[in-house]
Design a protein around this motif. Structure first.
Motif, mmCIF file in Angstrom:
data_model
loop_
_atom_site.group_PDB
_atom_site.id
_atom_site.type_symbol
_atom_site.label_atom_id
_atom_site.label_comp_id
_atom_site.label_asym_id
_atom_site.label_seq_id
_atom_site.Cartn_x
_atom_site.Cartn_y
_atom_site.Cartn_z
ATOM 1 N N LYS A 349 0.850 -1.183 0.000
ATOM 2 C CA LYS A 349 0.000 0.000 0.000
ATOM 3 C C LYS A 349 0.892 1.240 0.000
ATOM 4 O O LYS A 349 1.843 1.320 0.777
ATOM 5 N N TYR A 350 0.583 2.179 -0.867
ATOM 6 C CA TYR A 350 1.356 3.407 -0.941
ATOM 7 C C TYR A 350 1.111 4.229 0.324
ATOM 8 O O TYR A 350 -0.030 4.391 0.756
ATOM 9 N N LEU A 354 0.972 11.254 5.902
ATOM 10 C CA LEU A 354 1.275 11.137 7.326
ATOM 11 C C LEU A 354 2.055 9.865 7.625
ATOM 12 O O LEU A 354 2.974 9.875 8.450
ATOM 13 N N ASN A 355 1.712 8.765 6.982
ATOM 14 C CA ASN A 355 2.470 7.533 7.181
ATOM 15 C C ASN A 355 3.910 7.693 6.715
ATOM 16 O O ASN A 355 4.840 7.171 7.345
ATOM 17 N N PHE A 356 4.090 8.408 5.612
ATOM 18 C CA PHE A 356 5.448 8.634 5.102
ATOM 19 C C PHE A 356 6.282 9.448 6.094
ATOM 20 O O PHE A 356 7.387 9.052 6.474
ATOM 21 N N VAL A 357 5.757 10.576 6.536
ATOM 22 C CA VAL A 357 6.491 11.447 7.459
ATOM 23 C C VAL A 357 6.750 10.743 8.783
ATOM 24 O O VAL A 357 7.873 10.739 9.307
ATOM 25 N N LEU A 358 5.711 10.137 9.341
ATOM 26 C CA LEU A 358 5.849 9.489 10.643
ATOM 27 C C LEU A 358 6.791 8.294 10.593
ATOM 28 O O LEU A 358 7.586 8.081 11.516
ATOM 29 N N ALA A 399 -4.719 7.299 -4.938
ATOM 30 C CA ALA A 399 -5.098 8.668 -4.562
ATOM 31 C C ALA A 399 -3.892 9.516 -4.179
ATOM 32 O O ALA A 399 -3.966 10.749 -4.182
ATOM 33 N N TRP A 400 -2.768 8.866 -3.833
ATOM 34 C CA TRP A 400 -1.616 9.592 -3.298
ATOM 35 C C TRP A 400 -0.381 9.523 -4.177
ATOM 36 O O TRP A 400 0.654 10.102 -3.838
ATOM 37 N N GLN A 401 -0.457 8.833 -5.306
ATOM 38 C CA GLN A 401 0.728 8.644 -6.138
ATOM 39 C C GLN A 401 0.908 9.802 -7.115
ATOM 40 O O GLN A 401 0.972 9.619 -8.327
ATOM 41 N N GLY A 402 1.007 10.996 -6.553
ATOM 42 C CA GLY A 402 1.205 12.188 -7.363
ATOM 43 C C GLY A 402 2.639 12.670 -7.277
ATOM 44 O O GLY A 402 3.587 11.902 -7.366
ATOM 45 N N ALA A 489 11.039 2.578 -2.930
ATOM 46 C CA ALA A 489 10.792 1.478 -1.992
ATOM 47 C C ALA A 489 10.198 1.976 -0.675
ATOM 48 O O ALA A 489 9.326 1.326 -0.097
ATOM 49 N N PHE A 490 10.649 3.126 -0.176
ATOM 50 C CA PHE A 490 10.187 3.618 1.113
ATOM 51 C C PHE A 490 8.789 4.221 1.015
ATOM 52 O O PHE A 490 8.118 4.401 2.055
#
Length: 493
Positions: A349-350, A354-358, A399-402, A489-490
Motif C-alpha cells: 500500500k502506498y 502522514l504515514n510517510f512522514v511518521l 489517490a496519493w501517487q502524485g 521502496a520507502f
C-alpha cells in the motif's frame, strides 16, 4: 519492492550537490526512550509489512518486541492498549491545555488569552498533539485506529464552530471508543456537537428538514452507499433528527434536543415504524444502523482496506463481518480477524503523507515538537482535520501517487537536520549496530528503513556514487539515508 538504482543515483546526485550536511542539531526534549542494547536484525517481508500496518512505522524497539514474543502476542499486547505505559507522552501533552477543556471553555479561553479572536490556537494544539501521539505513543495500534475513525467520521475543523468543538469530539468520541464498540462510537458521534454542526443538523428543523447529516449517517458512517437504503429512508431519518442541535449560549457547544423544532408524527426508516417519541426516534434508528449487516460489511471492508490491501480478500471481509455481528460491534474482535487472519494476504500500500512522514521520523528515532511538520504535511496534502468533504482522506494507493517532490524535500531536510526543533538519531542508532565497516553500516541502515539489506551490487553502487562526490563516511551514510527515504521502496508499506 527493491530500490531502483537509477532513482537512487538521481536522488544522491541532487542531494550531494546541495549544502553540506549539518553535524549539529537543536536540543529537543527526549521522548523516544533508550536505544536498543543490541543491533536489530533484518525482518521477513511479512513481519516488516505487519509492523508497518500496526504502527506508523516500526521503531527498533518494536522490531525487537515482535521478534521476542511473535506477531500474535504483539497484536494482543497492542489491542490491550490500556496496559501499555504512555506516561512520558501524557506528561508532555499536559501542557496542551485545550485538550481537556469543555467546548465552552475552549471558546472562552480563545477569546481571553489573545488580542482579538485567535481561533487557530485550539486547532494548532489539537493538530500538534495528534502528531506527537502518533509519533511517540507506545500504543501504536490504538493511534492507528484513532486515525482510521477520524477519517471515517471526518469533520472539517475550519468550519465554524468546529474549531473549538472538534477537540471535544476527538477526546470523547474518537479516542474514547477507538478500540471499544462500534455501536457506542456511532452513538457518540451522532450526539457530537462537532458532527451535528459540521453536517448542518442544527439547521434541521420541522417544516424544512435538512437531510445532510441523515444522508452521511447512512452512506458514510454505517450502511455504505450500497447498503440498501433509499432516498425516502434518508428523508424519514432527517425527520427523526429534527431538533438535534447544539447549545448557543449557556453551556455553549453542548448537545441539546429542541422539542419545539422536532417534526411530529410517525416515521418509517428501513421498514422500522417509528412512533412519535422525540429524541428517542433517531436513537432507535441509530441502534438499528449500528448492527445492520450492511454496516458490518461496510466497516469491515474499510478496515481490511486499511490494514491488508486496496482490494482485500472477500473471505476475510466476510469472516470479519460475521464477527462484527456476533459480538455486536466489538472492534477488538473484528481486528483480531483482520490482523491475525488477514495480514498474510497483505499487498503493498502506498504510504499516505502522514504515514510517510511518521515512518521516517520513527525509524530514525527522531526528536521533534512536531511544529515543523505542519508545512510539509500540508504540502503533501494530508493536514489533520483539514478535508472539507465528509468522506475522510482516501485510503487507496492511487489517490496519493502524485508529485514526489515534497517527499524528497522532506527526506533531505530531515536527514540534514534542517527542520526546526527536529533532529534524527541516525548516528546513535548506527553506533549500536556498527562493525566499523561502511558496507555493513549501509546494510544495517537499509535493514532499518526497508526491512532488509539491498543486494550487494546496488549497495556498492550507492556507496561508490556518493564517495565519488567527495563525501566522508558519515556524510555518505546520511546521504544514503535521505536517498532511501526518498526512494520508491520507502513510499510503500
Amino acid at each position: 519492492m527493491t530500490l531502483s538504482r537509477r532513482d537512487f543515483l538521481k536522488l544522491a546526485t541532487l542531494l550531494s550537490a546541495s549544502a553540506a550536511l549539518s553535524s549539529c542539531a537543536p536540543a529537543v526534549r527526549r521522548l523516544t526512550g533508550d536505544l536498543p542494547a543490541v543491533a536489530w536484525s533484518p525482518l521477513s517481508v511479512a513481519d516488516f509489512t505487519a509492523l508497518n500496518r500496526i504502527t506508523f512505522g516500526a521503531r527498533v524497539e518494536e522490531r525487537a518486541r515482535l521478534a521476542e514474543i511473535g506477531l500474535q502476542n504483539f497484536i494482543e499486547e497492542q489491542l490491550d492498549y490500556e496496559t501499555i505505559n504512555d506516561l512520558t507522552l501524557d506528561l508532555q501533552l499536559s501542557s496542551f491545555k485545550t485538550l481537556g477543556m469543555a467546548a465552552n471553555e475552549i471558546e472562552a479561553v480563545t477569546n481571553q488569552l489573545f488580542d482579538g479572536y485567535d481561533r487557530e490556537h485550539p486547532i494548532n494544539e489539537l493538530r500538534q498533539a495528534t502528531f506527537l501521539r502518533q509519533l511517540y505513543s507506545k500504543r501504536q495500534l490504538y493511534e492507528v485506529m484513532v486515525d482510521f475513525w477520524s477519517d471515517h467520521f471526518n469533520i472539517f475543523i475550519e468550519k465554524e464552530p468546529c474549531f473549538y468543538l472538534k477537540t471535544v469530539d476527538d477526546r470523547d468520541v474518537i479516542r474514547k471508543h477507538a478500540l471499544g464498540n462500534f455501536r457506542d462510537l456511532v452513538w457518540a458521534s451522532a450526539h457530537s456537537p462537532a458532527m451535528l454542526t459540521y453536517l448542518d443538523n442544527q439547521a434541521n428543523v420541522k417544516g424544512t428538514p435538512n437531510e445532510n447529516y441523515a444522508r452521511e449517517l447512512m452512506e458514510l458512517h454505517t450502511l455504505g452507499v450500497d447498503g440498501g437504503y433509499s432516498q425516502n429512508d434518508v428523508m424519514q431519518l432527517a425527520r427523526c433528527l429534527t431538533g438535534w442541535s447544539v447549545k448557543e449560549h449557556f453551556w455553549l457547544g453542548d448537545f441539546v434536543f429542541k422539542e419545539d423544532q422536532h417534526e411530529p408524527g410517525e416515521k418509517n426508516v428501513l421498514g422500522l415504524a417509528i412512533q412519535e417519541s422525540g429524541q428517542s426516534e433517531a436513537e432507535q434508528v441509530i441502534e438499528h444502523l449500528a448492527l445492520h449487516p450492511s454496516t458490518a460489511k461496510f466497516i469491515c471492508t474499510k478496515l481490511a482496506r486499511r490494514f491488508i490491501a486496496d482490494e482485500p480478500p472477500q473471505e476475510i471481509i466476510e469472516k470479519a463481518a460475521q464477527t462484527f455481528l456476533n459480538t455486536k460491534g466489538d472492534i477488538k474482535s473484528v481486528l483480531r480477524v483482520i490482523l491475525l487472519d488477514g495480514l498474510a494476504f497483505a499487498q503493498p500500500k502506498y504510504k499516505r503523507p502522514l504515514n510517510f512522514v511518521l515512518s521516517a521520523l520513527r525509524m530514525l528515532n527522531a526528536e521533534t515538537d512536531g511544529i515543523a511538520m505542519h508545512d510539509p504535511i500540508m504540502q503533501m496534502g494530508q493536514l489533520y482535520f483539514n478535508l472539507p468533504t465528509p468522506d475522510g482522506y482516501p485510503d487507496r494507493s492511487d489517490a496519493w501517487q502524485g508529485s514526489l517532490m515534497p517527499r524528497w524535500q522532506f527526506a533531505f531536510a530531515l536527514v540534514r537536520n534542517e527542520l526546526n526543533d527536529t533532529t534524527h538519531n541516525l548516528n546513535s542508532l548506527l553506533d549500536v549496530s556498527s562493525t566499523g565497516s561502511l558496507h555493513t553500516d549501509v546494510d544495517s541502515l537499509t535493514s532499518l528503513l526497508l526491512g532488509t539489506p539491498l543486494d550487494r551490487l546496488t549497495r556498492d553502487g550507492m556507496i561508490d556514487t556518493v564517495h565519488s562526490a567527495g563525501a566522508t563516511e558519515e556524510e555518505t551514510l546520511q546521504i544514503i539515508a535521505a536517498s532511501l527515504i526518498a526512494s520508491p521502496a520507502f513510499q510503500w508499506r
